[in-house]
Design a protein around this motif. Structure first.
Motif, PDB file in Angstrom:
ATOM      1  N   ASP A  69      -0.730  -3.790   6.704  1.00 41.34           N
ATOM      2  CA  ASP A  69      -1.429  -3.081   7.791  1.00 41.34           C
ATOM      3  C   ASP A  69      -2.775  -3.617   8.097  1.00 41.34           C
TER       4      ASP A  69
ATOM      5  N   HIS B 112       1.732   3.718   1.586  1.00 41.16           N
ATOM      6  CA  HIS B 112       2.090   4.545   2.912  1.00 41.16           C
ATOM      7  C   HIS B 112       3.813   4.665   2.699  1.00 41.16           C
TER       8      HIS B 112
ATOM      9  N   HIS C  66      -7.310   0.033   6.020  1.00 45.76           N
ATOM     10  CA  HIS C  66      -6.279   0.865   6.691  1.00 45.76           C
ATOM     11  C   HIS C  66      -5.714   1.828   5.551  1.00 45.76           C
TER      12      HIS C  66
ATOM     13  N   HIS D 100       0.729  -1.127  -0.092  1.00 46.08           N
ATOM     14  CA  HIS D 100      -0.019   0.064   0.011  1.00 46.08           C
ATOM     15  C   HIS D 100       0.923   1.417   0.055  1.00 46.08           C
TER      16      HIS D 100
ATOM     17  N   ASP E  38       6.118   4.751   4.838  1.00 39.27           N
ATOM     18  CA  ASP E  38       6.957   3.730   5.687  1.00 39.27           C
ATOM     19  C   ASP E  38       6.944   2.287   4.949  1.00 39.27           C
ATOM     20  N   HIS E  39       6.073   1.999   4.012  1.00 38.64           N
ATOM     21  CA  HIS E  39       6.197   0.868   3.273  1.00 38.64           C
ATOM     22  C   HIS E  39       6.970   1.007   1.778  1.00 38.64           C
TER      23      HIS E  39
HETATM   24 ZN   LIG Z   1       0.413   1.803   6.452  1.00 40.43          ZN
END
Ligand SMILES: [Zn+2]
Length: 297
Positions: free
Chosen positions: A164, A63, A147, A61, A65-66
């Motif tokens: 997540d 985000h 999420h 996804h 941080d990913h």
């Molecule tokens: Zn996330």
């Protein structure tokens, strides 16, 4: 990033954000790329030391941080990059995240940081849920939105890389109000996870667990408690402006907002729970003196 082995083919690098790894003779798939260059560099170093293959990257996804480490990875290695539909658009144009977090405005510069805006990566192939082939490796992708808009969990035989879709207990309690974008989809996804037949799962944050379904049950209970507490705040007055509900609820949960990034993230998360109680008919939206307000039904 400590390398953990799940079975002959499935591994993950344990960090603040986990990076999954699936290996066959000639192919290696990373699942997510961590927050930044330093996270992915640690992974590459360990793969190189072992002389293990790396041919594909699957991003669960959009985000930061990913996928924040994905640009570096793509620059250094010849990897084919996959990501879910819609999430791909944000990964290609990461400025979209601070844009949506700020109600569609051109974002303030304080909101343009590596936690909410990763470096852009061109996705080679977008994917959706169902059976899928990454190189010659057969996987099953499960839509686990809630999420994020179109997050996909990746199942390889009897192991689920759950992204997540649920959080371990420590992460749940750390954030007080978990980050979600849709309350109803979050619950539907958690219930779906209970029906997926695998031996164990590894979440984006936390450890691989065979007994992950009991953690999923705890997530469901946690979200239900958040919803109950939110309804109490909305019931205090005849009607309450939505911004006041958000501020009061954050205060109630012990959250102290001190910068624009945490304001944007908490605002979105609380709004996702509000959306659920509006959609299931427990709360009504009204407009009072030009304030979008909430009224308990
Ligand atoms: Zn996330």
């Amino acid at each position: 990033m400590e390398l953990k082995q799940i079975n002959d083919h499935c591994f993950y690098f344990k960090g603040a954000v986990n990076i999954g790894y699936i290996k066959s003779e000639e192919e290696g798939i990373l699942i997510d790329a961590g927050l930044d260059d330093s996270a992915i560099k640690k992974v590459l170093k360990q793969l190189d030391e072992k002389n293990w293959p790396l041919t594909h990257l699957f991003i669960t996804h959009a985000h930061a941080d990913h996928f924040g480490g994905a640009a570096y990875l793509k620059k250094k290695r010849s990897v084919k990059v996959y990501a879910p539909e819609l999430e791909s658009a944000i990964i290609n144009y990461p400025k979209l995240e601070p844009i949506y977090l700020q109600n569609g405005n051109n974002p303030y510069k304080q909101l343009r940081n590596k936690f909410v805006e990763g470096k852009p990566v061109l996705i080679d192939q977008t994917c959706s849920d169902g059976s899928f082939k990454i190189g010659s490796i057969d996987v099953t992708l499960h839509n686990v939105s809630g999420h994020s808009y179109h997050m996909l969990a990746l199942q390889m035989n009897d192991v689920l890389y759950a992204a997540d879709s649920y959080f371990d207990e420590k992460t749940l309690n750390k954030h007080n109000i978990p980050y979600i974008i849709d309350g109803l989809e979050t619950i539907n996804t958690l219930e779906k996870l209970l029906t997926i037949d695998v031996k164990g799962a590894v979440p984006g944050h936390g450890d691989y667990e065979e007994n992950f379904k009991s953690t999923v049950e705890k997530n469901i209970k946690y979200h239900q408690t958040v919803e109950e507490e939110l309804l109490k705040i909305i019931s205090r007055e005849e009607s309450t402006p939505i911004e006041k509900v958000i501020a009061e609820f954050c205060k109630h949960c012990g959250v102290k907002i001190e910068n624009l990034t945490s304001w944007a993230l908490y605002r979105t998360a609380v709004s996702a729970y509000i959306k659920k109680v509006v959609e299931d008919g427990q709360v009504e939206m009204t407009f009072e003196d030009n304030y979008l307000s909430l009224k308990r039904m």
